[in-house]
Write a protein that holds these residues in place. Sequence first.
Motif, PDB file in Angstrom:
ATOM      1  N   VAL A  30       0.818  -1.207  -0.156  1.00  0.00           N
ATOM      2  CA  VAL A  30       0.122  -0.162  -0.581  1.00  0.00           C
ATOM      3  C   VAL A  30       0.695   1.525   0.220  1.00  0.00           C
ATOM      4  N   GLN A  31       1.932   1.471   0.264  1.00  0.00           N
ATOM      5  CA  GLN A  31       3.105   2.787   0.830  1.00  0.00           C
ATOM      6  C   GLN A  31       3.102   2.430  -0.253  1.00  0.00           C
ATOM      7  N   ALA A  32       4.333   0.991  -1.141  1.00  0.00           N
ATOM      8  CA  ALA A  32       5.031   0.715  -1.974  1.00  0.00           C
ATOM      9  C   ALA A  32       4.382   1.794  -3.351  1.00  0.00           C
ATOM     10  N   PHE A  33       3.321   1.665  -3.670  1.00  0.00           N
ATOM     11  CA  PHE A  33       2.078   1.733  -4.822  1.00  0.00           C
ATOM     12  C   PHE A  33       1.559   2.598  -4.553  1.00  0.00           C
ATOM     13  N   GLN A  34       1.979   3.438  -3.588  1.00  0.00           N
ATOM     14  CA  GLN A  34       1.684   5.022  -3.224  1.00  0.00           C
ATOM     15  C   GLN A  34       0.233   5.546  -3.153  1.00  0.00           C
ATOM     16  N   LEU A  35      -0.657   4.103  -2.303  1.00  0.00           N
ATOM     17  CA  LEU A  35      -2.356   4.002  -2.181  1.00  0.00           C
ATOM     18  C   LEU A  35      -2.834   4.414  -0.650  1.00  0.00           C
ATOM     19  N   MET A  36      -1.617   4.448  -0.285  1.00  0.00           N
ATOM     20  CA  MET A  36      -2.166   5.500   1.432  1.00  0.00           C
ATOM     21  C   MET A  36      -3.109   7.179   0.918  1.00  0.00           C
ATOM     22  N   PRO A  37      -2.746   7.746   0.018  1.00  0.00           N
ATOM     23  CA  PRO A  37      -4.199   9.238   0.168  1.00  0.00           C
ATOM     24  C   PRO A  37      -4.904   9.036  -0.348  1.00  0.00           C
TER      25      PRO A  37
END
Length: 335
Positions: A211-218
């Motif tokens: 989730v962090q690596a694929f920049q999905l947190m936002p």
Amino acid sequence: MNKTLIVATLALTLGTTAADAKTRLLVNCFWPSSHFACSEVLPAWIDEVERVTEGRVTGIIPPKSVAPPPDQVAAVQKGIADVSVMFNGFFGESVTGPLVAMQPFVGSNSAEAMSRALWRTNREFFADEIDTVHLLSQFVISPAELYSQTDTPINSIEDLAGLKMWVLPGPLAEIAKKLGSGVVSSPAVSSNEIISRGVVDGHLGLDPQAVQAFQLMPYTKSTTAFSTPIYSTSFSVFVNSDKWAELSPEDQEAIMSVSGEALATAFGARWDKAAAAAVAAYPEAGIEVVEADPAFEAALTEAAAFVTEGWLKAAADAGMDGQGVLDFYTSQLAQ
């Protein structure tokens, strides 16, 4: 030719022969070169291989993968790479055993513990199942989680059934479909293309570091934490059989001493570290962690039972004591 010259020539010849006897392994890594699997875990293993073989076997990782993720075993069989890593689901019906670690609500929150348990289970029950390459290790990554992209956490079967979800292809997608969710599936690496556009209400199948690596947190507002993880993913590390046969028995034994459980533990521990770092970033990203309602977890466990039933049948068809494999794996986790 005088005696001194003969001795010098012989020494030079022997030195050249010793140098030529070195084996250099091309160790492929399908993740991006910056991923810790490529930049930390595999390089550390190569260093260990060189150490225990006293420099007779070395390795190098190419700057980019020599083949797509599903084609790793084919690339190694063809000699395009000597060593590689592949998701166990890509082996197809020929490999059943390591999927024990991918059964719903069977694993733990420790990738390190799951990785050790899987390797021990492999040695006990299906050590010879993969026979087109020489198996070096098997490991499990940090477990997948359930995330909501709306202001409402997902904490009941009814919640999940009414949502459109990005779901990792495979068993999780089948479970979500069975529950009535609108399912959009794609490889994990392309999840951002769907999730970031706001066309789904949540996602299921990615671990925190992904989730962090694929920049999905936002785009993620909450995650539902279960007492036993929904799903985990396992991988195999292997070497070309002909290349392996070229090595001396002593070097083979030395390499296995730093592979097997040692390499599985290294992969699992590094995944745990990455997952912990991602979870630590949740508050700043505005991601709420919600404890799963026990009734939701129980209902989801029951709804997912068909996956394990299917695996047990596949194991039996392969001549394997599936229940014995499952019981042994969970007993190793309990330790």
